[in-house]
Design a protein around this motif. Structure first.
Motif, PDB file in Angstrom:
ATOM      1  N   PHE A 117      82.755  10.152  -6.225  1.00 58.48           N
ATOM      2  CA  PHE A 117      82.165   8.985  -6.886  1.00 58.48           C
ATOM      3  C   PHE A 117      83.243   8.103  -7.506  1.00 58.48           C
ATOM      4  N   LEU A 118      84.291   8.745  -7.999  1.00 55.74           N
ATOM      5  CA  LEU A 118      85.346   8.000  -8.683  1.00 55.74           C
ATOM      6  C   LEU A 118      86.373   7.395  -7.728  1.00 55.74           C
ATOM      7  N   LYS A 119      86.673   8.104  -6.652  1.00 49.42           N
ATOM      8  CA  LYS A 119      87.771   7.639  -5.806  1.00 49.42           C
ATOM      9  C   LYS A 119      87.328   6.831  -4.584  1.00 49.42           C
ATOM     10  N   SER A 120      86.043   6.855  -4.241  1.00 49.92           N
ATOM     11  CA  SER A 120      85.578   6.135  -3.046  1.00 49.92           C
ATOM     12  C   SER A 120      85.653   4.628  -3.252  1.00 49.92           C
ATOM     13  N   LYS A 121      86.132   3.946  -2.254  1.00 53.06           N
ATOM     14  CA  LYS A 121      86.224   2.490  -2.324  1.00 53.06           C
ATOM     15  C   LYS A 121      84.841   1.853  -2.358  1.00 53.06           C
ATOM     16  N   ASN A 122      83.955   2.301  -1.477  1.00 54.92           N
ATOM     17  CA  ASN A 122      82.569   1.839  -1.447  1.00 54.92           C
ATOM     18  C   ASN A 122      81.649   3.049  -1.333  1.00 54.92           C
ATOM     19  N   ILE A 123      80.526   3.020  -2.055  1.00 52.28           N
ATOM     20  CA  ILE A 123      79.539   4.095  -1.956  1.00 52.28           C
ATOM     21  C   ILE A 123      78.249   3.497  -1.406  1.00 52.28           C
ATOM     22  N   PHE A 124      77.788   4.053  -0.297  1.00 53.97           N
ATOM     23  CA  PHE A 124      76.562   3.583   0.347  1.00 53.97           C
ATOM     24  C   PHE A 124      75.489   4.662   0.253  1.00 53.97           C
ATOM     25  N   ALA A 125      74.227   4.231   0.243  1.00 53.18           N
ATOM     26  CA  ALA A 125      73.120   5.183   0.209  1.00 53.18           C
ATOM     27  C   ALA A 125      71.994   4.697   1.114  1.00 53.18           C
ATOM     28  N   TYR A 126      71.441   5.634   1.879  1.00 50.12           N
ATOM     29  CA  TYR A 126      70.356   5.294   2.813  1.00 50.12           C
ATOM     30  C   TYR A 126      69.208   6.279   2.636  1.00 50.12           C
ATOM     31  N   GLY A 127      68.002   5.757   2.458  1.00 47.14           N
ATOM     32  CA  GLY A 127      66.811   6.590   2.377  1.00 47.14           C
ATOM     33  C   GLY A 127      66.031   6.476   3.672  1.00 47.14           C
ATOM     34  N   THR A 128      65.603   7.609   4.228  1.00 48.69           N
ATOM     35  CA  THR A 128      64.918   7.581   5.521  1.00 48.69           C
ATOM     36  C   THR A 128      63.470   7.121   5.412  1.00 48.69           C
ATOM     37  N   GLY A 129      62.959   6.948   4.206  1.00 51.46           N
ATOM     38  CA  GLY A 129      61.599   6.459   4.021  1.00 51.46           C
ATOM     39  C   GLY A 129      61.492   5.620   2.763  1.00 51.46           C
ATOM     40  N   TYR A 130      60.323   5.048   2.552  1.00 52.94           N
ATOM     41  CA  TYR A 130      60.087   4.155   1.423  1.00 52.94           C
ATOM     42  C   TYR A 130      60.323   4.856   0.086  1.00 52.94           C
ATOM     43  N   GLY A 131      59.747   6.048  -0.068  1.00 57.98           N
ATOM     44  CA  GLY A 131      59.890   6.782  -1.324  1.00 57.98           C
ATOM     45  C   GLY A 131      61.323   7.176  -1.607  1.00 57.98           C
ATOM     46  N   GLN A 132      62.022   7.642  -0.572  1.00 52.41           N
ATOM     47  CA  GLN A 132      63.423   8.037  -0.738  1.00 52.41           C
ATOM     48  C   GLN A 132      64.263   6.837  -1.170  1.00 52.41           C
ATOM     49  N   ASN A 133      63.946   5.672  -0.599  1.00 54.62           N
ATOM     50  CA  ASN A 133      64.669   4.454  -0.952  1.00 54.62           C
ATOM     51  C   ASN A 133      64.454   4.083  -2.418  1.00 54.62           C
ATOM     52  N   LEU A 134      63.217   4.243  -2.895  1.00 55.40           N
ATOM     53  CA  LEU A 134      62.918   3.952  -4.298  1.00 55.40           C
ATOM     54  C   LEU A 134      63.701   4.859  -5.237  1.00 55.40           C
ATOM     55  N   MET A 135      63.775   6.146  -4.901  1.00 59.41           N
ATOM     56  CA  MET A 135      64.502   7.093  -5.737  1.00 59.41           C
ATOM     57  C   MET A 135      65.998   6.764  -5.774  1.00 59.41           C
ATOM     58  N   LEU A 136      66.536   6.342  -4.641  1.00 62.51           N
ATOM     59  CA  LEU A 136      67.946   5.960  -4.589  1.00 62.51           C
ATOM     60  C   LEU A 136      68.219   4.706  -5.410  1.00 62.51           C
ATOM     61  N   LYS A 137      67.266   3.785  -5.415  1.00 65.92           N
ATOM     62  CA  LYS A 137      67.426   2.570  -6.227  1.00 65.92           C
ATOM     63  C   LYS A 137      67.496   2.914  -7.710  1.00 65.92           C
ATOM     64  N   GLU A 138      66.694   3.872  -8.144  1.00 68.94           N
ATOM     65  CA  GLU A 138      66.742   4.301  -9.543  1.00 68.94           C
ATOM     66  C   GLU A 138      68.075   4.987  -9.842  1.00 68.94           C
ATOM     67  N   PHE A 139      68.549   5.794  -8.912  1.00 66.88           N
ATOM     68  CA  PHE A 139      69.852   6.449  -9.061  1.00 66.88           C
ATOM     69  C   PHE A 139      70.972   5.409  -9.143  1.00 66.88           C
ATOM     70  N   SER A 140      70.849   4.371  -8.324  1.00 70.32           N
ATOM     71  CA  SER A 140      71.822   3.283  -8.331  1.00 70.32           C
ATOM     72  C   SER A 140      71.854   2.592  -9.689  1.00 70.32           C
ATOM     73  N   ARG A 141      70.668   2.360 -10.240  1.00 69.90           N
ATOM     74  CA  ARG A 141      70.577   1.706 -11.555  1.00 69.90           C
ATOM     75  C   ARG A 141      71.280   2.549 -12.623  1.00 69.90           C
ATOM     76  N   CYS A 142      71.107   3.866 -12.550  1.00 69.08           N
ATOM     77  CA  CYS A 142      71.742   4.755 -13.523  1.00 69.08           C
ATOM     78  C   CYS A 142      73.267   4.721 -13.411  1.00 69.08           C
ATOM     79  N   LEU A 143      73.780   4.719 -12.178  1.00 68.32           N
ATOM     80  CA  LEU A 143      75.234   4.738 -11.985  1.00 68.32           C
ATOM     81  C   LEU A 143      75.925   3.492 -12.536  1.00 68.32           C
ATOM     82  N   LEU A 144      75.175   2.415 -12.645  1.00 69.24           N
ATOM     83  CA  LEU A 144      75.755   1.191 -13.210  1.00 69.24           C
ATOM     84  C   LEU A 144      76.220   1.399 -14.648  1.00 69.24           C
TER      85      LEU A 144
END
Length: 261
Positions: A117-144
């Motif tokens: 998480f600290l050393k990666s130049k870019n971090i990407f996330a992909y959810g295979t469905g609608y619900g998974q995508n929503l959970m990743l968006k919340e995780f993204s908000r937290c990492l900010l």
């Protein structure tokens, strides 16, 4: 076919307005089943034509056919609650939560993930469905909170583009329920061949996605609901493992900061 299945089937063709409309209907299906297209549009703060376009994108001829579908869906859900008593009890969810925590705490690679998480130049996330995508968006908000930006990949089209440009200095997180790679298998294999660090987040099982990834995070899912073929607790425990990951990363940063002082 239920509404959640339709969302997943046509997910890559839906824009934010479409997802907003379908999400509203899905969460208020009993209320929506007798509403006109104008009333739904008003509640969603969009135009009636937007509602009609959305229904066509998920396979209906127009709003009338969609309205008939959601009436049947509402009846099916109501009948299911009566006949199966929702086939679900708090004890099942509690077991899933406890097992998910146990799986996370037993993971020996968490420190390596935190370092990525600290050393990666870019971090990407992909959810295979609608619900998974929503959970990743919340995780993204937290990492900010730690000034780390998680790039959410919205569809397979963007995943294909990113698979061509991503480098070993980047990081990819893929969240799935089943762990089946299906139509994204070639893209994921292309990413793996390029030696891009990859983290899978899947149900606890032997699965294709976990096999391809460098690191595996698991969450517990006990059973599928007989009516809609979705697990009642899958989003809860997926959200839990991502929350544990965030809290663990936060503790990792605090310990590093303390060590420096």
């Amino acid at each position: 076919m239920n509404l959640e299945t339709l969302i997943n089937k046509y997910y890559d063709q839906l824009n934010d307005n479409d997802l907003h409309v379908i999400s509203y209907v899905s969460q208020n299906i009993e209320l929506c089943k007798d509403k006109t297209v104008t009333e739904i549009a008003k509640n969603c703060n969009v135009s009636p034509s937007t509602i009609i376009r959305t229904t066509k994108k998920i396979g209906f001829d127009g709003y009338s056919e969609f309205r008939y579908f959601i009436k049947e869906e509402a009846d099916r859900i109501r009948d299911a609650k009566v006949s199966h008593n929702q086939s679900f009890h708090s004890s099942v969810l509690l077991k899933d939560v406890q097992e998910t925590i146990k799986l996370f705490e037993g993971d020996k690679n968490l420190q390596e993930i935190y370092k990525l998480f600290l050393k990666s130049k870019n971090i990407f996330a992909y959810g295979t469905g609608y619900g998974q995508n929503l959970m990743l968006k919340e995780f993204s908000r937290c990492l900010l909170n730690h000034n780390i930006f998680l790039n959410i990949i919205p569809s397979k089209t963007e995943l294909e583009l990113i698979s061509q440009a991503i480098t070993p200095n980047d990081l990819l997180i893929v969240a799935s329920l089943s762990g089946k790679t299906g139509s994204i298998d070639a893209m994921l294999k292309n990413i793996v061949v390029k030696k891009v660090p990859t983290i899978s987040v899947t149900v606890f099982s032997r699965n294709e996605l976990a096999y391809l990834a460098n690191y595996n995070l698991y969450y517990q899912v006990t059973h599928l609901n007989k009516v809609n073929q979705l697990n009642n607790s899958s989003y809860c425990t997926l959200n839990l493992v991502l929350s544990l990951l965030y809290e663990g990363f936060t503790n990792y940063l605090n310990e590093r900061e303390s060590a420096v002082k």
